[in-house]
Scaffold this motif. Structure first.
Motif, PDB file in Angstrom:
ATOM      1  N   ASP A  42       0.853  -1.181   0.000  1.00 41.30           N
ATOM      2  CA  ASP A  42       0.000   0.000   0.000  1.00 41.30           C
ATOM      3  C   ASP A  42       0.895   1.239   0.000  1.00 41.30           C
ATOM      4  O   ASP A  42       1.594   1.495   0.976  1.00 41.30           O
ATOM      5  CB  ASP A  42      -0.895  -0.004   1.234  1.00 41.30           C
ATOM      6  N   PRO A  43       0.908   2.026  -1.087  1.00 45.29           N
ATOM      7  CA  PRO A  43       1.787   3.189  -1.153  1.00 45.29           C
ATOM      8  C   PRO A  43       1.539   4.216  -0.056  1.00 45.29           C
ATOM      9  O   PRO A  43       2.437   4.994   0.269  1.00 45.29           O
ATOM     10  CB  PRO A  43       1.480   3.789  -2.536  1.00 45.29           C
ATOM     11  N   THR A  44       0.344   4.232   0.504  1.00 47.18           N
ATOM     12  CA  THR A  44       0.035   5.210   1.549  1.00 47.18           C
ATOM     13  C   THR A  44       0.275   4.666   2.948  1.00 47.18           C
ATOM     14  O   THR A  44       0.110   5.393   3.928  1.00 47.18           O
ATOM     15  CB  THR A  44      -1.430   5.662   1.435  1.00 47.18           C
ATOM     16  N   GLY A  45       0.619   3.406   3.058  1.00 58.47           N
ATOM     17  CA  GLY A  45       0.799   2.789   4.373  1.00 58.47           C
ATOM     18  C   GLY A  45       2.087   2.000   4.457  1.00 58.47           C
ATOM     19  O   GLY A  45       3.079   2.299   3.795  1.00 58.47           O
ATOM     20  N   VAL A  46       2.040   0.937   5.268  1.00 60.14           N
ATOM     21  CA  VAL A  46       3.230   0.112   5.468  1.00 60.14           C
ATOM     22  C   VAL A  46       2.826  -1.363   5.430  1.00 60.14           C
ATOM     23  O   VAL A  46       3.486  -2.215   6.012  1.00 60.14           O
ATOM     24  CB  VAL A  46       3.901   0.496   6.818  1.00 60.14           C
TER      25      VAL A  46
ATOM     26  N   ILE B 116      10.287  -7.318  -2.163  1.00 66.17           N
ATOM     27  CA  ILE B 116       9.466  -6.470  -3.018  1.00 66.17           C
ATOM     28  C   ILE B 116       8.966  -5.243  -2.266  1.00 66.17           C
ATOM     29  O   ILE B 116       8.954  -4.124  -2.806  1.00 66.17           O
ATOM     30  CB  ILE B 116       8.279  -7.270  -3.619  1.00 66.17           C
ATOM     31  N   SER B 117       8.572  -5.401  -1.005  1.00 60.49           N
ATOM     32  CA  SER B 117       8.082  -4.248  -0.254  1.00 60.49           C
ATOM     33  C   SER B 117       9.214  -3.271   0.036  1.00 60.49           C
ATOM     34  O   SER B 117       9.019  -2.047  -0.010  1.00 60.49           O
ATOM     35  CB  SER B 117       7.421  -4.704   1.060  1.00 60.49           C
TER      36      SER B 117
ATOM     37  N   LEU C  47       6.066   2.112  14.348  1.00 58.14           N
ATOM     38  CA  LEU C  47       6.374   3.414  14.952  1.00 58.14           C
ATOM     39  C   LEU C  47       7.058   4.324  13.938  1.00 58.14           C
ATOM     40  O   LEU C  47       6.777   5.528  13.869  1.00 58.14           O
ATOM     41  CB  LEU C  47       7.260   3.220  16.183  1.00 58.14           C
ATOM     42  N   GLY C  48       7.982   3.738  13.151  1.00 59.95           N
ATOM     43  CA  GLY C  48       8.660   4.519  12.133  1.00 59.95           C
ATOM     44  C   GLY C  48       7.694   5.043  11.083  1.00 59.95           C
ATOM     45  O   GLY C  48       7.831   6.169  10.605  1.00 59.95           O
ATOM     46  N   HIS C  49       6.714   4.223  10.723  1.00 57.40           N
ATOM     47  CA  HIS C  49       5.709   4.646   9.740  1.00 57.40           C
ATOM     48  C   HIS C  49       4.882   5.814  10.277  1.00 57.40           C
ATOM     49  O   HIS C  49       4.580   6.771   9.544  1.00 57.40           O
ATOM     50  CB  HIS C  49       4.799   3.472   9.396  1.00 57.40           C
TER      51      HIS C  49
END
Length: 408
Positions: A275-279, A324-325, A392-394
């Motif tokens: 998900d480009p907007t998440g993690v 890939i992620s 937490l980093g996200h």
């Protein structure tokens, strides 16, 4: 559309295939070296890691250098290094020093292939009118096929073929020579014409490497990529050696193929999971890795073959999803001028995971006599800790830029 560049990508792909074959042919043979040499398990597993000493410097240097001197000059060195590495491995079966040197040469070949060969294939594919993304797919498939087929063939030959310490490597030597001859006719795609006075050192600067999201999300997950592979096809076969029906080398090769095939398969759907907007991609990777570590611990405790293969397959899925992620995150973080550099840093982090078998073997042989099941459970706990840090980093460093064309 046919152009003067049509078909040349296949010659470069052959060089990538030969380099990847040479990089992974050694892995299923770890069991053989434990059985036929006087080297300790710690030394044998450390030899798996030594080719990282060739990969990481080459990854970091070769990409920027190829922008200056061209792709062909550097990529021609890859099959040469692969052939030298396999030749040294073939003659050094009972010498840890020679095996280490051979592994370093194999690492240099693989580093050149990943840093330069992949870019060259992309440029040739773009110039011959291939569809968007064809170059990346061709490079990825060449490397993955080399990793998987090389390990499988080497394991079978070492288990049932003649000259088990030499024949698997001789095949790679011949393959590398053919790839070198094919590269001679491939046209150069990078003709440096820069007349500025910019220093080479400036090309190695990677501004995005200090990005908070890269440090707390991407770099943290990177060692798990090949750490998962190392557990799947080095640690698990070592633990199961006495329970593999007289074919421990072939079983190690089977674990390699199962793990790499699973990793290759999950990468094909990894973009949909990410998900480009998440993690989400990183979260899924770490959860799968945690499950894989627990299955590996159960297999090491029960010494059950089918469970060991399931564990290797799940760890392979974790490897593929982490790869890939991580690459997708890198492409969203990097600026236009440091994508190659940041990708090289990510790859360098992934290869640190190959130290896992040597570290675990050292703990198992130490005065503490830590068991493999307990170490694998610790690995599962470490995956959970990394997951918490990544979340937490996200939250602290959410994706700043979403690129619609992000792809690995």
């Amino acid at each position: 559309m046919t152009t003067r560049y049509s078909g040349y990508w296949a010659a470069v792909a052959a060089a990538l295939f030969a380099s990847a074959w040479g990089g992974n042919e050694f892995t299923p043979l770890l069991v053989m070296y434990r059985q036929t040499s006087n080297m300790s398990a710690v030394v044998v597993d450390a030899l798996l890691f030594t080719y990282v000493l060739g990969i990481i410097p080459t990854l970091l240097i070769a990409g920027p250098l190829s922008d200056r001197v061209g792709r062909k000059k550097l990529m021609m060195l890859a099959p040469i290094a692969a052939a030298l590495g396999s030749l040294i491995l073939a003659v050094g079966a009972h010498s840890a020093g020679l095996l280490a040197v051979g592994r370093v040469f194999s690492g240099v070949a693989l580093g050149l292939s990943m840093a330069v060969g992949g870019t060259w294939i992309k440029e040739l594919s773009d110039l011959d009118g291939s569809s968007a993304g064809a170059g990346a797919r061709r490079a990825a498939m060449s490397l993955t096929a080399g990793f998987g087929i090389g390990a499988g063939v080497a394991g079978v030959l070492a288990q049932w073929g003649p000259w088990p310490t030499a024949l698997p490597y001789a095949i790679n030597v011949a393959m590398a020579i053919v790839a070198l001859l094919l590269l001679v006719r491939v046209p150069e795609t990078r003709h440096p014409v820069r007349c500025d006075r910019r220093r080479l050192a400036d090309d190695f600067r990677i501004p995005s490497v200090t990005n908070g999201r890269f440090l707390t999300v991407v770099l943290l997950v990177s060692p798990w990529v090949f750490g998962a592979c190392a557990v799947a096809y080095a640690v698990i076969p070592a633990v199961m050696t006495s329970h593999t029906a007289g074919a421990p080398i072939a079983f190690a090769a089977l674990c390699c193929v199962a793990g790499l095939a699973a990793g290759f398969g999950i990468q094909s759907v990894g973009r949909r999971i990410d998900d480009p907007t998440g993690v989400r991609g990183v979260v899924v990777a770490l959860v799968v890795l945690m499950v894989g570590m627990l299955l590996a611990a159960a297999a090491a405790n029960a010494l059950t073959l089918w469970l060991a293969l399931v564990a290797a397959t799940v760890l392979g899925c974790g490897y593929g999803m982490a790869m890939i992620s991580g690459l997708l995150e890198v492409q969203r973080i990097a600026g236009p001028d440091d994508l190659a550099g940041l990708t090289a840093v990510f790859y360098s982090g992934t290869y640190l995971g190959f130290a896992a078998p040597a570290v675990m073997a050292w703990f198992a042989a130490s005065s503490w006599a830590v068991t493999y099941p307990s170490m694998l459970v610790f690995g599962a706990v470490a995956a959970v800790v990394c997951l918490a840090v990544c979340l937490l980093g996200h939250r602290r460093y959410p994706p700043a830029v979403i690129r619609e064309d992000s792809s690995a």
